[in-house]
Design a protein around this motif. Structure first.
Motif, PDB file in Angstrom:
ATOM      1  N   GLU A  26       0.870  -1.180   0.000  1.00  0.00           N
ATOM      2  CA  GLU A  26       0.000   0.000   0.000  1.00  0.00           C
ATOM      3  C   GLU A  26       0.905   1.227   0.000  1.00  0.00           C
ATOM      4  N   ILE A  27       0.837   2.010  -1.058  1.00  0.00           N
ATOM      5  CA  ILE A  27       1.756   3.135  -1.237  1.00  0.00           C
ATOM      6  C   ILE A  27       0.982   4.443  -1.223  1.00  0.00           C
ATOM      7  N   HIS A  28       1.468   5.377  -0.405  1.00  0.00           N
ATOM      8  CA  HIS A  28       0.843   6.703  -0.301  1.00  0.00           C
ATOM      9  C   HIS A  28       1.925   7.748  -0.539  1.00  0.00           C
ATOM     10  N   THR A  29       1.639   8.707  -1.401  1.00  0.00           N
ATOM     11  CA  THR A  29       2.556   9.814  -1.655  1.00  0.00           C
ATOM     12  C   THR A  29       1.832  11.127  -1.381  1.00  0.00           C
ATOM     13  N   GLY A  30       2.602  12.134  -1.050  1.00  0.00           N
ATOM     14  CA  GLY A  30       2.029  13.449  -0.776  1.00  0.00           C
ATOM     15  C   GLY A  30       2.826  14.155   0.290  1.00  0.00           C
ATOM     16  N   THR A  31       2.544  15.416   0.515  1.00  0.00           N
ATOM     17  CA  THR A  31       3.250  16.180   1.539  1.00  0.00           C
ATOM     18  C   THR A  31       2.846  15.704   2.921  1.00  0.00           C
ATOM     19  N   ARG A  32       3.578  16.135   3.917  1.00  0.00           N
ATOM     20  CA  ARG A  32       3.301  15.730   5.294  1.00  0.00           C
ATOM     21  C   ARG A  32       1.897  16.121   5.734  1.00  0.00           C
ATOM     22  N   ASP A  33       1.382  17.205   5.189  1.00  0.00           N
ATOM     23  CA  ASP A  33       0.036  17.646   5.560  1.00  0.00           C
ATOM     24  C   ASP A  33      -1.048  16.940   4.756  1.00  0.00           C
ATOM     25  N   ASP A  34      -0.658  16.289   3.653  1.00  0.00           N
ATOM     26  CA  ASP A  34      -1.646  15.601   2.818  1.00  0.00           C
ATOM     27  C   ASP A  34      -2.094  14.281   3.416  1.00  0.00           C
ATOM     28  N   LEU A  35      -1.176  13.594   4.094  1.00  0.00           N
ATOM     29  CA  LEU A  35      -1.455  12.225   4.529  1.00  0.00           C
ATOM     30  C   LEU A  35      -2.071  12.210   5.927  1.00  0.00           C
ATOM     31  N   PRO A  36      -3.119  11.413   6.138  1.00  0.00           N
ATOM     32  CA  PRO A  36      -3.775  11.367   7.445  1.00  0.00           C
ATOM     33  C   PRO A  36      -2.883  10.750   8.513  1.00  0.00           C
ATOM     34  N   PRO A  37      -2.996  11.206   9.757  1.00  0.00           N
ATOM     35  CA  PRO A  37      -2.112  10.741  10.839  1.00  0.00           C
ATOM     36  C   PRO A  37      -2.129   9.233  11.050  1.00  0.00           C
ATOM     37  N   GLU A  38      -3.279   8.591  10.821  1.00  0.00           N
ATOM     38  CA  GLU A  38      -3.385   7.156  11.117  1.00  0.00           C
ATOM     39  C   GLU A  38      -2.491   6.301  10.216  1.00  0.00           C
ATOM     40  N   LEU A  39      -2.035   6.859   9.088  1.00  0.00           N
ATOM     41  CA  LEU A  39      -1.163   6.087   8.209  1.00  0.00           C
ATOM     42  C   LEU A  39       0.224   5.876   8.801  1.00  0.00           C
ATOM     43  N   TYR A  40       0.667   6.806   9.633  1.00  0.00           N
ATOM     44  CA  TYR A  40       2.049   6.783  10.078  1.00  0.00           C
ATOM     45  C   TYR A  40       2.351   5.584  10.967  1.00  0.00           C
ATOM     46  N   ARG A  41       1.428   5.205  11.830  1.00  0.00           N
ATOM     47  CA  ARG A  41       1.691   4.081  12.723  1.00  0.00           C
ATOM     48  C   ARG A  41       1.775   2.765  11.952  1.00  0.00           C
ATOM     49  N   SER A  42       1.110   2.704  10.806  1.00  0.00           N
ATOM     50  CA  SER A  42       1.086   1.459  10.029  1.00  0.00           C
ATOM     51  C   SER A  42       2.226   1.373   9.026  1.00  0.00           C
ATOM     52  N   ALA A  43       3.001   2.438   8.852  1.00  0.00           N
ATOM     53  CA  ALA A  43       4.027   2.460   7.816  1.00  0.00           C
ATOM     54  C   ALA A  43       5.257   1.640   8.209  1.00  0.00           C
ATOM     55  N   GLU A  44       5.690   0.761   7.317  1.00  0.00           N
ATOM     56  CA  GLU A  44       6.938   0.029   7.505  1.00  0.00           C
ATOM     57  C   GLU A  44       8.117   0.804   6.942  1.00  0.00           C
ATOM     58  N   ILE A  45       7.875   1.523   5.841  1.00  0.00           N
ATOM     59  CA  ILE A  45       8.913   2.309   5.181  1.00  0.00           C
ATOM     60  C   ILE A  45       8.398   3.728   4.996  1.00  0.00           C
ATOM     61  N   ILE A  46       9.262   4.705   5.257  1.00  0.00           N
ATOM     62  CA  ILE A  46       8.891   6.096   5.017  1.00  0.00           C
ATOM     63  C   ILE A  46      10.072   6.814   4.395  1.00  0.00           C
ATOM     64  N   CYS A  47       9.799   7.515   3.323  1.00  0.00           N
ATOM     65  CA  CYS A  47      10.806   8.383   2.720  1.00  0.00           C
ATOM     66  C   CYS A  47      10.458   9.805   3.127  1.00  0.00           C
ATOM     67  N   GLY A  48      11.268  10.389   3.978  1.00  0.00           N
ATOM     68  CA  GLY A  48      10.972  11.690   4.555  1.00  0.00           C
ATOM     69  C   GLY A  48      10.781  11.562   6.057  1.00  0.00           C
TER      70      GLY A  48
END
Length: 317
Positions: A26-48
């Motif tokens: 599951e891939i999500h792109t966008g600025t830090r303000d674009d992505l909802p907070p709940e995605l961050y806890r589920s992320a295995e990889i983050i660029c930025g």
């Protein structure tokens, strides 16, 4: 389904390259303000990185395993916590070598050829040439930090007919330096250089390295250039050195504090050129960072580790 966050807005062809490299993710792109907070806890990889969501990324239930930074420096990250959690960390070392080297050259030329003075006079509608502009040819540049940026800068400097000196932290550079040594060589570099350029990453060893004592060891005719990190310089000492003529001038792309407050004395110094931390920016960065990230991503998915640019927590770079 594992999740990957890429904290930049990418054109669709580049997003498609991400999807092709990581099928089933599951891939999500966008600025830090674009992505909802709940995605961050589920992320295995983050660029930025997103300071606002650091609590989610470092939560005990977070799935974070690898962070890639679009920058070279990683001093803004919670390194100790990431190391404790066993998170892999990589940076974009090498991507910014050409723009940073070119910006450094621009700062040097602005000071040598008094271009900054002409720009200030232009705003006042004054036709007023400066006195005794300098040439870079035949001068000595001392580069503190001989990584990829330092080597690119040394290559350009030699092409301009400059003598190149370098201080390295780990490996002695094999090309583009007439002389180089470890930190014990710094005193010689300061005494002999007409331009002293700091490109060091920010670590416990480099924090506050450039202070009044080091400025006094430089030639009074020399210029100091900082394209590394602001906190590697003792700002009050630099202000004083510029005011009293201990050194001839300075070019800063980074400052401490940053951004620079409106009432800070650095703004009003006539022998200083400032740029707002743009040395590493270029029209090529987005694609070059993605190329580096994709190369590591493919290796990570196959081997569970990184191919290159892995940051060593013990060195902080």
């Amino acid at each position: 389904m594992p999740t990957l966050l890429y904290l930049q807005k990418l054109p669709e062809p580049l997003v498609e390259r991400l999807r092709s490299a990581a099928p089933g993710w599951e891939i999500h792109t966008g600025t830090r303000d674009d992505l909802p907070p709940e995605l961050y806890r589920s992320a295995e990889i983050i660029c930025g990185w997103n300071r606002k969501q650091a609590e989610e990324l470092l939560h005990e239930e977070a799935r974070l395993r690898w962070i890639h930074t679009p920058s070279t420096g990683v001093d803004y990250l919670p390194l100790e916590q990431l190391q404790q959690r066993g998170v892999l960390l990589s940076n974009s070392k090498g991507v910014h070598a050409i723009p940073v080297a070119e910006t450094t050259l621009g700062l040097m030329l602005a000071l040598a050829r008094q271009i900054d003075l002409s720009i200030r006079n232009q705003g006042k509608h004054l036709w007023k040439p400066g006195k005794n502009p300098l040439v870079l040819h035949g001068k000595t540049i001392g580069i503190v930090g001989t990584g990829q940026i330092g080597r690119e800068l040394a290559r350009i400097a030699q092409a301009l007919g400059m003598r190149t000196l370098g201080v390295y932290h780990s490996n002695k550079p094999e090309q583009h330096f007439d002389e180089a040594g470890d930190m014990d060589y710094l005193d010689t570099l300061l005494k002999e250089s007409d331009y002293v350029v700091n490109i060091l990453p920010l670590t416990d060893q480099s924090r506050g390295l450039f202070n009044a004592d080091l400025f006094r060891r430089m030639k009074s005719s020399a210029f100091f250039i900082n394209v590394g990190r602001g906190p590697s310089v003792h700002t009050d000492d630099l202000v004083q050195a510029l005011r009293d003529g201990t050194i001839a001038g300075a070019g800063l792309d980074v400052t401490d504090p940053e951004p620079l407050p409106e009432d800070h004395p650095l703004w009003d110094l006539g022998n200083l050129v400032l740029t707002p931390h743009i040395a590493g920016d270029s029209d090529e960065n987005q694609e070059r960072v993605l190329e580096l990230f994709l190369d590591n991503l493919k290796f990570y998915l196959q081997e569970g580790k990184l191919k290159h640019n892995q940051v060593r927590y013990d060195r902080e770079y």
